[in-house]
Every structure is written in C-alpha cells, then in structure tokens.
Write a protein that holds these residues in place. Structure first.
Motif, short mmCIF file in Angstrom:
data_model
loop_
_atom_site.label_atom_id
_atom_site.label_comp_id
_atom_site.label_asym_id
_atom_site.label_seq_id
_atom_site.Cartn_x
_atom_site.Cartn_y
_atom_site.Cartn_z
N TRP A 243 0.84 -1.22 0.00
CA TRP A 243 0.00 0.00 0.00
C TRP A 243 0.86 1.26 0.00
O TRP A 243 1.76 1.41 0.83
CB TRP A 243 -0.90 -0.04 1.24
CG TRP A 243 -1.90 1.06 1.35
CD1 TRP A 243 -2.87 1.39 0.46
CD2 TRP A 243 -2.03 1.97 2.46
NE1 TRP A 243 -3.61 2.45 0.93
CE2 TRP A 243 -3.11 2.82 2.16
CE3 TRP A 243 -1.35 2.13 3.66
CZ2 TRP A 243 -3.53 3.84 3.02
CZ3 TRP A 243 -1.76 3.13 4.52
CH2 TRP A 243 -2.83 3.97 4.21
N LEU A 244 0.62 2.13 -0.97
CA LEU A 244 1.26 3.44 -1.12
C LEU A 244 2.73 3.35 -1.52
O LEU A 244 3.40 4.39 -1.58
CB LEU A 244 1.11 4.28 0.16
CG LEU A 244 -0.31 4.50 0.67
CD1 LEU A 244 -0.30 5.43 1.88
CD2 LEU A 244 -1.22 5.06 -0.41
N ARG B 240 -8.17 -2.06 3.92
CA ARG B 240 -7.44 -0.79 3.80
C ARG B 240 -7.53 -0.01 5.11
O ARG B 240 -8.61 0.05 5.72
CB ARG B 240 -8.00 0.04 2.66
CG ARG B 240 -7.06 1.21 2.29
CD ARG B 240 -7.66 2.13 1.28
NE ARG B 240 -8.07 1.44 0.07
CZ ARG B 240 -8.67 2.06 -0.95
NH1 ARG B 240 -8.94 3.34 -0.87
NH2 ARG B 240 -9.02 1.39 -2.03
N PRO C 109 1.89 5.56 9.74
CA PRO C 109 0.50 6.02 9.80
C PRO C 109 -0.08 5.82 11.19
O PRO C 109 0.33 4.94 11.95
CB PRO C 109 -0.21 5.11 8.78
CG PRO C 109 0.88 4.61 7.88
CD PRO C 109 2.10 4.54 8.72
N VAL D 164 -5.67 6.60 -0.13
CA VAL D 164 -5.62 6.64 1.33
C VAL D 164 -7.01 6.68 1.94
O VAL D 164 -7.15 6.65 3.17
CB VAL D 164 -4.79 7.84 1.84
CG1 VAL D 164 -3.42 7.87 1.20
CG2 VAL D 164 -5.51 9.16 1.60
#
Length: 314
Positions: free
Chosen positions: A37-38, A136, A183, A226
C-alpha cells in the motif's frame, strides 16, 4: 540506485497504462512482483535483479494510482479487490501461462487472492510480512458506516485536492521525514508500530514515487488510495481461499511489522499445504528493503529447495 533499475515497461489498460520494471529475459521462472500500500515497484529494488541472475524473467508493477502507473478516471473510488483485475490484464498482456507471485503487505494479500482464484497459473507464492488480504487502513468494519465514510471521504478529497496528488513538500528531505512517521493506524495497534522504513529504504521508494512541481515535490500516488475502502473480502472467504493454495508457499514475517489475531489464525490453514514454509525475521515491516540480504537469502534458499524437490520427483 540506478544499477538496480529495471527496464521501463508500459502495459496498456482501458484507463491508461500499468507501469512496470522488468529484469531478465531468461528461460527460467517468470515472476510478477506486487508492492504494498502506497509504495511502488522500487519495493523490489534488491530482490528483482537477484531473481534475474537465476535466469528468470521478472516484472515488478506499479499498482494503479501508484508510481508511474495511470490513475483511475476522476470520480471513481479505488477498491483493492479491483487491483486483481489490473493484475490479470498484465498477465494477459505478457501472455504468461505459468508464473510465480511475490508480494509485500497489500501486494502479498493480492498475490494470495490471485493464486487462490487462478491456481493453475501460479507456480510459487511468496508473501512478505502479510498472511491475508488486509482491509485498507481506517476502513470501518460496519457495513453502513463503511459505505458512508467511503462516499463522504471521496467528496471531501475532491473538494480539497481536485485531481491533484495532495500536499506539496518544499524539499525531498521533508517528504522522507513524513514517510519515516508511520501512519496513525499502525501506531495504535495492540503492538504499536513506531517505524517501518530506514532512511535508505525511504529514499529507494521516493526515487520512483516523487514528482517535482511548482513550489516543491509531491508524492506520485493518487490521494484516493488513502481513503476508506467501500468493500473488502469477508473473513470467511479469506479462510476459504487459503485452502486453495497448493503450490510452494513461503511467508516471511517481520517481528516488528503489523500484527493481528486474524492474520496469525491463517497459519493453521496454510500448514495443511505440505509445501508451505514460514520464516520469522527480526525487523521492521519493510524488512525486504531494510534487511534485504537476509530476506533474499531466505527466498533463494526456498527456491533452491523447491528446485531440488522438483528434480527428485522427475
């Protein structure tokens, strides 16, 4: 870093292109590598060239909305499950009949679901610090709340950023400093994750994930990535798909990566496969970048063992 770069590939899809890097064109195994992710395809900066040295063909993709890949059209949401459709388009374009899958984090979960869905295609499955396809981050589990937050979040993002990338950072160092802060959702897990990258690993990902604009730099990733997801795979479906993995299967788990009771419960199912192997390594979530030599040795030893087992049966 340039010595490890692959050849740039642009794979056509209806909304633009899926960007990728390729290494090798040998007669050995074919490998599709899927980042987390990302992140972007530079996630396999160390592993991909090593696989090609075996005589294998390696393609590491940028998932839609990440790296150099096209973003989805304006007004649409990103659903992690729909990444599987993009992966399938890539496979069809490459005309691959059989291949191995390697994925980190979200990419490992996508590789798992693809292998369970198209088992006749997948020869090996290697998952780096993940045991299932995760929800997510910041996505509520409750049905109505999840849908509401997904819809309202995309409206807010469009109002604030339009079709842009998000925040503009004055310097590359500012971006790296932000990346070095995990995060919020990771920090407040049962076993809080306070870091994931080393500065060197962050720089590797930023080399492909950063774009210069007026006033500084922005991350290439689509800000919609996001936002809360409108749907995800049911837990029971996740357990059922785990039963479908029959190929050689390796999971490398980092000691300081994100943990969950559900993630560890998957191991009981995986161990029903006699070709399954789990290896624990001391390190952060991006252990394949931070301690690449250790991780790469585990992967190469696993592949050598698979080769020996295959020859023994011939």
């Amino acid at each position: 870093m340039s010595e490890n770069k692959g050849k740039e590939v642009a794979i056509p899809v209806p909304w633009g292109t899926v960007a990728a890097q390729s290494w090798g064109d040998g007669q050995g195994e074919k490998w599709l590598l899927i980042h987390g992710w990302l992140d972007n395809s530079n996630s396999f900066h160390y592993l991909a060239p090593l696989l090609s040295q075996r005589g294998d063909t390696v393609i590491a993709i940028d998932l839609p909305g990440s790296g150099h890949s096209s973003w989805l059209p304006q007004g649409l949401m990103y659903h992690d499950l729909e990444f599987l459709g993009a992966i399938h388009r890539v496979i069809k374009y490459l005309k691959w009949v059989e291949f191995g899958l390697i994925g980190h984090s979200l990419g490992g979960g996508l590789a798992l679901t693809y292998a369970a869905t198209f088992p006749e295609q997948v020869t090996h499955l290697i998952m780096l610090d993940i045991t299932y396809l995760p929800v997510r981050p910041l996505t509520p589990p409750q049905f109505q709340l999840r849908i509401r937050q997904a819809i309202e979040s995309i409206e807010l993002a469009e109002a604030k950023f339009g079709t842009g990338n998000g925040k503009v950072y004055k310097t590359k160092e500012d971006v790296r400093d932000r990346m070095m802060q995990p995060p919020v959702y990771l920090r407040f897990q049962d076993e809080g994750v306070l870091e994931t990258y080393t500065p060197e690993s962050a720089d590797i990902l930023l080399e492909r994930g950063l774009k210069e604009v007026e006033g500084g730099f922005v991350l290439r990733r689509d800000i919609r990535l996001v936002l809360p997801s409108i749907h995800h795979i049911d837990w029971n479906d996740q357990r059922e798909q785990a039963k479908e993995i029959k190929c050689p299967h390796l999971i490398i788990e980092a000691s300081k990566g994100p943990k969950s009771k559900f993630a560890h419960s998957m191991y009981d199912i995986y161990r029903l496969n006699p070709k399954f192997k789990q290896v624990d390594i001391e390190g952060l979530h991006h252990v394949h970048l931070n301690q690449h030599q250790t991780v790469n040795k585990v992967i190469m030893d696993f592949l050598d063992e698979c080769d020996r087992n295959k020859k023994a049966k011939l």
